[in-house]
Design an enzyme around this catalytic site. Sequence first.
Site, PDB file in Angstrom:
ATOM      1  N   ARG A 267       0.839  -1.202   0.000  1.00  0.00           N
ATOM      2  CA  ARG A 267       0.000   0.000   0.000  1.00  0.00           C
ATOM      3  C   ARG A 267       0.872   1.249   0.000  1.00  0.00           C
ATOM      4  O   ARG A 267       1.736   1.410   0.866  1.00  0.00           O
ATOM      5  CB  ARG A 267      -0.915   0.030   1.227  1.00  0.00           C
ATOM      6  CG  ARG A 267      -1.848  -1.179   1.316  1.00  0.00           C
ATOM      7  CD  ARG A 267      -2.753  -1.093   2.524  1.00  0.00           C
ATOM      8  NE  ARG A 267      -3.515  -2.328   2.691  1.00  0.00           N
ATOM      9  CZ  ARG A 267      -4.375  -2.552   3.683  1.00  0.00           C
ATOM     10  NH1 ARG A 267      -4.561  -1.625   4.594  1.00  0.00           N
ATOM     11  NH2 ARG A 267      -5.017  -3.703   3.763  1.00  0.00           N
ATOM     12  N   ARG A 282       3.508   2.114  10.280  1.00  0.00           N
ATOM     13  CA  ARG A 282       2.923   2.404   8.967  1.00  0.00           C
ATOM     14  C   ARG A 282       3.985   2.149   7.897  1.00  0.00           C
ATOM     15  O   ARG A 282       4.817   3.011   7.615  1.00  0.00           O
ATOM     16  CB  ARG A 282       2.430   3.852   8.904  1.00  0.00           C
ATOM     17  CG  ARG A 282       1.604   4.177   7.663  1.00  0.00           C
ATOM     18  CD  ARG A 282       1.106   5.606   7.715  1.00  0.00           C
ATOM     19  NE  ARG A 282       0.178   5.825   8.805  1.00  0.00           N
ATOM     20  CZ  ARG A 282      -1.138   5.610   8.734  1.00  0.00           C
ATOM     21  NH1 ARG A 282      -1.658   5.163   7.600  1.00  0.00           N
ATOM     22  NH2 ARG A 282      -1.912   5.834   9.754  1.00  0.00           N
ATOM     23  N   GLU A 354      -4.716  -0.418  15.457  1.00  0.00           N
ATOM     24  CA  GLU A 354      -5.590  -1.310  14.691  1.00  0.00           C
ATOM     25  C   GLU A 354      -4.788  -2.470  14.105  1.00  0.00           C
ATOM     26  O   GLU A 354      -3.771  -2.265  13.453  1.00  0.00           O
ATOM     27  CB  GLU A 354      -6.256  -0.547  13.548  1.00  0.00           C
ATOM     28  CG  GLU A 354      -7.121  -1.414  12.651  1.00  0.00           C
ATOM     29  CD  GLU A 354      -7.252  -0.855  11.249  1.00  0.00           C
ATOM     30  OE1 GLU A 354      -7.387  -1.661  10.303  1.00  0.00           O
ATOM     31  OE2 GLU A 354      -7.196   0.378  11.081  1.00  0.00           O
ATOM     32  N   SER A 357      -9.573  -5.140  10.721  1.00  0.00           N
ATOM     33  CA  SER A 357     -10.889  -4.583  10.406  1.00  0.00           C
ATOM     34  C   SER A 357     -11.772  -5.749  10.002  1.00  0.00           C
ATOM     35  O   SER A 357     -11.437  -6.497   9.085  1.00  0.00           O
ATOM     36  CB  SER A 357     -10.800  -3.562   9.270  1.00  0.00           C
ATOM     37  OG  SER A 357     -10.222  -2.360   9.720  1.00  0.00           O
ATOM     38  N   ARG A 396       1.840  -4.494  13.472  1.00  0.00           N
ATOM     39  CA  ARG A 396       1.411  -3.911  14.738  1.00  0.00           C
ATOM     40  C   ARG A 396       1.279  -4.966  15.829  1.00  0.00           C
ATOM     41  O   ARG A 396       1.387  -4.649  17.019  1.00  0.00           O
ATOM     42  CB  ARG A 396       0.118  -3.140  14.533  1.00  0.00           C
ATOM     43  CG  ARG A 396       0.347  -1.907  13.655  1.00  0.00           C
ATOM     44  CD  ARG A 396      -0.921  -1.182  13.298  1.00  0.00           C
ATOM     45  NE  ARG A 396      -0.634  -0.047  12.428  1.00  0.00           N
ATOM     46  CZ  ARG A 396      -1.572   0.732  11.903  1.00  0.00           C
ATOM     47  NH1 ARG A 396      -2.855   0.498  12.154  1.00  0.00           N
ATOM     48  NH2 ARG A 396      -1.231   1.742  11.117  1.00  0.00           N
TER      49      ARG A 396
END
Length: 429
Positions: A267, A282, A354, A357, A396
């Site tokens: 990404r 990130r 996070e 999801s 994470r």
Amino acid sequence: MIDLKFIRENTEDVRQMLTDRHTETDLDRLVELDTRWRENLTYTQSLKAHQNQVSQQIAERKKAKQDATETITEMRELSQKIKELTAEANTTKTEIDAILLTIPNMPEASTPVGTSEDDNIEIKTWGELPNFDFELKPHWEIAEQLDIVDFQRGAKVAGSNFVLFKGLGARLERALIQFMLDLHTTQHGYTEISPPFLANRPTMTGTGQIPKLEADMYRCDRDEENPDSDLFLIPTAEVPVTNIFAGEILSGDELPIYYTAYTPCFRREAGAYGKDTRGLQRIHQFDKVEMVKFTTPENSYAEHETLLANAESVLQALGLPYRVVQHCTVELSFAAAKCYDIEVWAPARQQFLEVSSCSNFEAFQARRANIRFRREAGARPEFVHTLNASGTALPRVVIALLETYQNPDGTVRVPAVLQPYMGGLNQIG
């Protein structure tokens, strides 16, 4: 994609949804085009009916050896008119479809209306936040001191926000992947998939990454003479795994279908530079184990809850405290009707991060990818409901592991469930 008929019959509800999601789409243009398209089709069908009727009369005149020259000329003109109207209808439908692809999914009724992540609702927490009697180090210091992640050489090889796991760091990544896959396949009933790490444009469109998020995707060089060369590095295993059944009609007896897959994920996250870029939080390439479900509409929300529980079980087994929040309207992903986030606690950062999801897309992705099922032989095909969750995203989780299980001397304990995958090792360092 939302059904055009639904938009036609619930225009004001869709307009309110766009407002609640802070999304701009020319809905008035869509309604105008839809009206024009349907009027065109109705008129064209009437002309075709007249053409068929007159063609039969011409045949009868010819059979009776009567002159039909004038009528034949009129029919040729009518045929040309029908061709022009059909071309116009096709052009209009193309524009309609392009607008439809930009309209996000309708939120499920329990989704709270909100304007920022502050309006997300905390659903539950698990585990007690750990207390430490020594000064905590952030994960990047721990990783560098243990020589298990090389941030500088990762950036040298590929650019900023790419990292290089090494030694026991690489083994920890592999251990987490194997542990998660084993957990989901042996305890939760998922079938393991090893999909391509590249996806074509229709596949990316099917799950909703394109056109909305194309700027965040890594696109391969394209050969203009070969349309199959329009490929993207996948941002998540959700993309190839969901599209396994694109264009197919499944048997209702096959549902539900559970798939899990490990893939690297790529990404760009355009516009995210400078935000949480230190360490692993990130990065542009990361590992993830994904879970995807295909279900009947009436069972999809029950399946959504078990999907959430499957993802939670990863963190519970690792002994990492976390919370679950439900997204408000503005935080929902483009394709989701309802979404939970699982956020793991990073003690050195004093922050929830996070790691999963968990989304129900209802028929939104299935309509775009044309994935349907029949309840029984001969029954009318219906769109399946698709769901997915990360089970879980690794960077994470690694952050939380390093910070939660650190010792005063800089070593890091290995959770018991990972030790068999680490050759029995119970400590790094």
